[in-house]
Design an enzyme around this catalytic site. Structure first.
Site, PDB file in Angstrom:
ATOM      1  N   THR A  79      72.807 -26.163 138.028  1.00 15.12           N
ATOM      2  CA  THR A  79      74.208 -26.054 137.597  1.00 15.12           C
ATOM      3  C   THR A  79      74.938 -27.353 137.929  1.00 15.12           C
ATOM      4  O   THR A  79      75.850 -27.759 137.215  1.00 15.12           O
ATOM      5  CB  THR A  79      74.913 -24.858 138.259  1.00 15.12           C
ATOM      6  OG1 THR A  79      75.048 -25.096 139.653  1.00 15.12           O
ATOM      7  CG2 THR A  79      74.156 -23.566 138.024  1.00 15.12           C
TER       8      THR A  79
ATOM      9  N   HIS B 266      95.261 -33.223 143.342  1.00 13.52           N
ATOM     10  CA  HIS B 266      94.372 -34.382 143.440  1.00 13.52           C
ATOM     11  C   HIS B 266      93.453 -34.501 142.224  1.00 13.52           C
ATOM     12  O   HIS B 266      92.870 -33.510 141.775  1.00 13.52           O
ATOM     13  CB  HIS B 266      93.519 -34.281 144.700  1.00 13.52           C
ATOM     14  CG  HIS B 266      94.329 -34.180 145.950  1.00 13.52           C
ATOM     15  ND1 HIS B 266      95.228 -35.142 146.336  1.00 13.52           N
ATOM     16  CD2 HIS B 266      94.391 -33.216 146.899  1.00 13.52           C
ATOM     17  CE1 HIS B 266      95.798 -34.787 147.474  1.00 13.52           C
ATOM     18  NE2 HIS B 266      95.318 -33.624 147.843  1.00 13.52           N
TER      19      HIS B 266
ATOM     20  N   LYS C 287      77.396 -23.757 135.293  1.00 13.05           N
ATOM     21  CA  LYS C 287      78.542 -24.108 136.145  1.00 13.05           C
ATOM     22  C   LYS C 287      79.814 -23.640 135.455  1.00 13.05           C
ATOM     23  O   LYS C 287      80.031 -23.925 134.277  1.00 13.05           O
ATOM     24  CB  LYS C 287      78.589 -25.626 136.379  1.00 13.05           C
ATOM     25  CG  LYS C 287      79.487 -26.034 137.530  1.00 13.05           C
ATOM     26  CD  LYS C 287      78.926 -25.591 138.883  1.00 13.05           C
ATOM     27  CE  LYS C 287      78.278 -26.730 139.641  1.00 13.05           C
ATOM     28  NZ  LYS C 287      77.579 -26.244 140.839  1.00 13.05           N
TER      29      LYS C 287
HETATM   30  O1  URC Z   1     101.493 -39.119 147.793  1.00 14.98           O
HETATM   31  C1  URC Z   1     100.801 -38.833 148.781  1.00 14.98           C
HETATM   32  N1  URC Z   1     101.397 -38.438 149.937  1.00 14.98           N
HETATM   33  C2  URC Z   1     100.685 -38.101 151.042  1.00 14.98           C
HETATM   34  O2  URC Z   1     101.272 -37.731 152.101  1.00 14.98           O
HETATM   35  C3  URC Z   1      99.280 -38.176 150.958  1.00 14.98           C
HETATM   36  N2  URC Z   1      98.284 -37.900 151.849  1.00 14.98           N
HETATM   37  C4  URC Z   1      97.114 -38.115 151.199  1.00 14.98           C
HETATM   38  O3  URC Z   1      95.979 -37.923 151.709  1.00 14.98           O
HETATM   39  N3  URC Z   1      97.337 -38.551 149.934  1.00 14.98           N
HETATM   40  C5  URC Z   1      98.688 -38.575 149.763  1.00 14.98           C
HETATM   41  N4  URC Z   1      99.452 -38.899 148.694  1.00 14.98           N
END
Ligand code: URC
Length: 306
Positions: A62, A255, A17
């Site tokens: 993997t 994220h 991976k």
């Molecule tokens: O700070 C965030 N704003 C968003 O508009 C949003 N939308 C989401 O799915 N997570 C987040 N986090």
């Protein structure tokens, strides 16, 4: 027509991976530590049957290699070298036909944000990242100055949540009051025309101060959303710098997903994260004083902001 099968032998091969993005937060005290790696694991050994016969009995998936990276991160990373040696020893000792492999890591360095003169407990800025920029427009006698920065990468390992949003049948996101908030700040701010004409602006000093205020604004308060944090950053800058009329932001929401380690018999109290690179939220907002000097066409050609 007859065909003869050529005798083919398997040459060099390896598999695994690539680019497992693992972020480890050590949160045993209020002063968090962050370790951030991009790990590639590749196994070498006896994989003839997989290639020649479709027999996968030697093929450690993997996916398993990726999970091992996350599982091992639960105990801490230490140094990339030690972490990779642990992986190497694990795969070669667990699977007799794995004779070796190649393990590679890139480490992203973070330092604590200096907020009010002190290193912050849980807010970090990526080392040596941002690029400063400036655009001057002259139109007749009018001179406009827009300054900014790109790729100021910041992360807070707690004091961020996201709740209270509308739910419909496509909503799967769980509400959280404790998540990682991370972004690469792109910001541009426009100076007041009279202040520019006065010749009194020390642009280097202003730049350093705006950057420091952006970092403080990011660190200081609990974040209910990146949108709100952008406002807090803007407010700091506009409060302290009357010579700035407006500021614009374009910020990806980078994220970090908590990895489920329960299948490996491990807990994960907000320590091991998968840092996804896409898709990402893209949060953009412009803030300005109620009354500002005329911007003319100074924003034309500045891409990447709404
Ligand atoms: O700070 C965030 N704003 C968003 O508009 C949003 N939308 C989401 O799915 N997570 C987040 N986090």
């Amino acid at each position: 027509m007859t065909t003869t099968n050529s005798k083919i032998i398997l040459g060099k091969n390896q598999y695994g991976k690539a680019e497992v993005r693992v972020v480890k937060i050590t949160r045993s005290t209020d002063r968090h530590e962050i370790e951030d790696l991009n790990v590639t694991s590749q196994l070498r050994g006896d994989f003839d049957a997989a290639h020649f016969e479709g027999d996968n009995s030697h093929v450690v998936p993997t996916d398993t290699q990726k999970n091992t990276v996350y599982g091992f991160a639960r105990d801490g990373i230490g140094s990339p070298e030690e972490f990779l040696i642990r992986l190497a020893n694990h795969f070669t000792s667990s699977f007799s036909w794995v004779s070796g492999g190649r393990w590679e890591a890139e480490q992203y360095a973070w330092e604590r944000i200096i907020s009010h003169g002190a290193p912050h407990d849980h807010s970090f800025v990526r080392k040596g990242q941002e690029v400063r920029n400036a655009v001057v427009t002259k139109d007749g006698d009018n001179v406009y100055v827009i300054s900014g920065l790109n790729d100021l990468t910041v992360l807070k390992s707690t004091q961020s949540g996201f709740v209270g949003y509308p739910k419909d049948r496509f909503t799967t996101l769980a509400e959280t009051t404790d998540r990682i908030l991370a972004t690469d700040v792109s910001a541009r701010w426009r100076y007041n025309n009279e202040a520019i004409a006065s010749g009194a602006i020390d642009f280097n000093k202003a730049y350093d101060d705006v950057k420091a205020l952006l970092l403080e604004g990011f660190s200081e308060e609990y974040s209910y959303a990146l949108q709100q944090t952008l406002f807090q950053m803007a407010q700091k800058v506009l409060d302290a710098h009357p010579e700035i009329d407006e500021i614009r932001f374009s910020t990806p929401n980078n994220h970090h997903f908590l990895v489920d380690l329960t299948p490996f018999g491990l807990d994960n109290p907000g320590e091991v994260f998968f840092a996804a690179d896409r898709p990402y939220g893209l949060i953009e907002a412009n803030f300005q004083r109620e009354t500002i000097s005329d911007a003319g066409n100074s924003w034309d050609g500045i891409a990447g902001f709404c």
